[in-house]
Design a protein around this motif. Structure first.
Motif, short mmCIF file in Angstrom:
data_model
loop_
_atom_site.label_atom_id
_atom_site.label_comp_id
_atom_site.label_asym_id
_atom_site.label_seq_id
_atom_site.Cartn_x
_atom_site.Cartn_y
_atom_site.Cartn_z
N TYR A 57 -2.93 -78.32 3.73
CA TYR A 57 -1.66 -78.41 4.26
C TYR A 57 -0.68 -78.35 2.92
CZ TYR A 57 -2.40 -82.99 1.88
OH TYR A 57 -2.79 -84.04 0.77
N ASP A 58 0.62 -77.78 3.16
CA ASP A 58 1.53 -77.38 2.16
C ASP A 58 2.75 -78.05 2.79
OD1 ASP A 58 3.12 -76.34 0.33
OD2 ASP A 58 2.73 -74.33 0.82
N LEU A 59 3.26 -79.15 2.10
CA LEU A 59 4.44 -79.79 2.81
C LEU A 59 5.72 -79.64 1.59
CD1 LEU A 59 2.58 -83.21 3.92
CD2 LEU A 59 3.27 -81.20 5.10
N ARG A 60 6.80 -79.22 2.18
CA ARG A 60 7.88 -79.02 1.39
C ARG A 60 9.19 -79.43 1.79
NH1 ARG A 60 6.86 -73.02 -1.03
NH2 ARG A 60 4.75 -72.82 -0.67
N ARG B 253 13.30 -80.53 -5.22
CA ARG B 253 12.25 -79.99 -4.55
C ARG B 253 11.20 -80.89 -4.59
NH1 ARG B 253 13.58 -74.55 -7.38
NH2 ARG B 253 14.62 -73.33 -5.59
N GLU B 254 10.53 -80.98 -3.19
CA GLU B 254 9.29 -81.92 -3.35
C GLU B 254 8.37 -80.93 -2.71
OE1 GLU B 254 8.63 -85.17 -3.86
OE2 GLU B 254 10.86 -85.55 -4.78
N ARG B 255 6.95 -81.00 -3.38
CA ARG B 255 5.90 -80.07 -2.60
C ARG B 255 4.55 -80.87 -2.79
NH1 ARG B 255 4.17 -73.86 -3.95
NH2 ARG B 255 3.07 -73.56 -2.15
N GLU B 256 3.95 -80.93 -1.53
CA GLU B 256 2.67 -81.52 -1.54
C GLU B 256 1.61 -80.71 -1.02
OE1 GLU B 256 0.63 -85.42 0.23
OE2 GLU B 256 2.72 -85.36 0.09
N GLN B 257 0.44 -80.39 -1.80
CA GLN B 257 -0.43 -79.53 -1.19
C GLN B 257 -1.73 -80.19 -1.21
OE1 GLN B 257 0.35 -76.09 -3.95
NE2 GLN B 257 0.55 -74.88 -2.16
#
Length: 146
Positions: A105-108, A64-68
């Motif tokens: 932003y919320d990138l997943r 899992r990758e997540r960048e907020q």
């Protein structure tokens, strides 16, 4: 004004670099892992965030990758100029300033590698709004059969 231009160019450069990344490159990269063994996956992708045991006895490696975050707000100030018109008339021209940016932003991206009982990849999948790759990522993460 110079600080505003620096922020603008930083944001514009980020968009240009991101535009080279595509979901097609990511899919092509993930699909090369069919037949790889677990240790080869770990060497390239690192250890997964989670490992699940499936009802059929297979294992599922979950990455899992997540960048907020939030984008900066920047303002371009308006201008006022004085122009000399025909017949000696003076004209004042004013343009409005603009404010741009802001927001969050919320990138997943979640990527799955299914391993059979012998530890070989038999299925791959991914989902998310940021499952994208550049050609460089593809070169570094493609299974080479080593």
């Amino acid at each position: 004004m110079i600080k505003t231009l620096k922020v603008f160019f930083l944001v514009a450069t980020s968009f240009l670099l991101a535009s080279c990344a595509t979901q097609q490159y990511y899919a092509a990269t993930i699909n090369t892992w069919q037949g790889a063994n677990q240790e080869q996956v770990y060497r390239t992708w690192g250890y997964p965030n989670k490992i699940r045991k499936l009802p059929n006895g297979n294992k599922l490696l979950i990455y899992r990758e997540r960048e907020q975050g939030s984008e900066p707000v920047f303002a371009i100030p308006g201008t006022t100029t004085v122009e000399q018109g025909r017949r000696g008339r003076t004209r004042v021209v004013t343009t409005q300033g603009t404010i741009s940016g802001g927001g969050s932003y919320d990138l997943r991206c979640t990527t799955w590698f299914e391993l059979n009982k012998k530890g070989r990849v038999v299925n791959t999948s991914f989902r998310g709004n940021n499952c994208v790759a550049t050609k460089q990522f593809m070169m570094n993460h493609t299974y080479q059969g080593f």
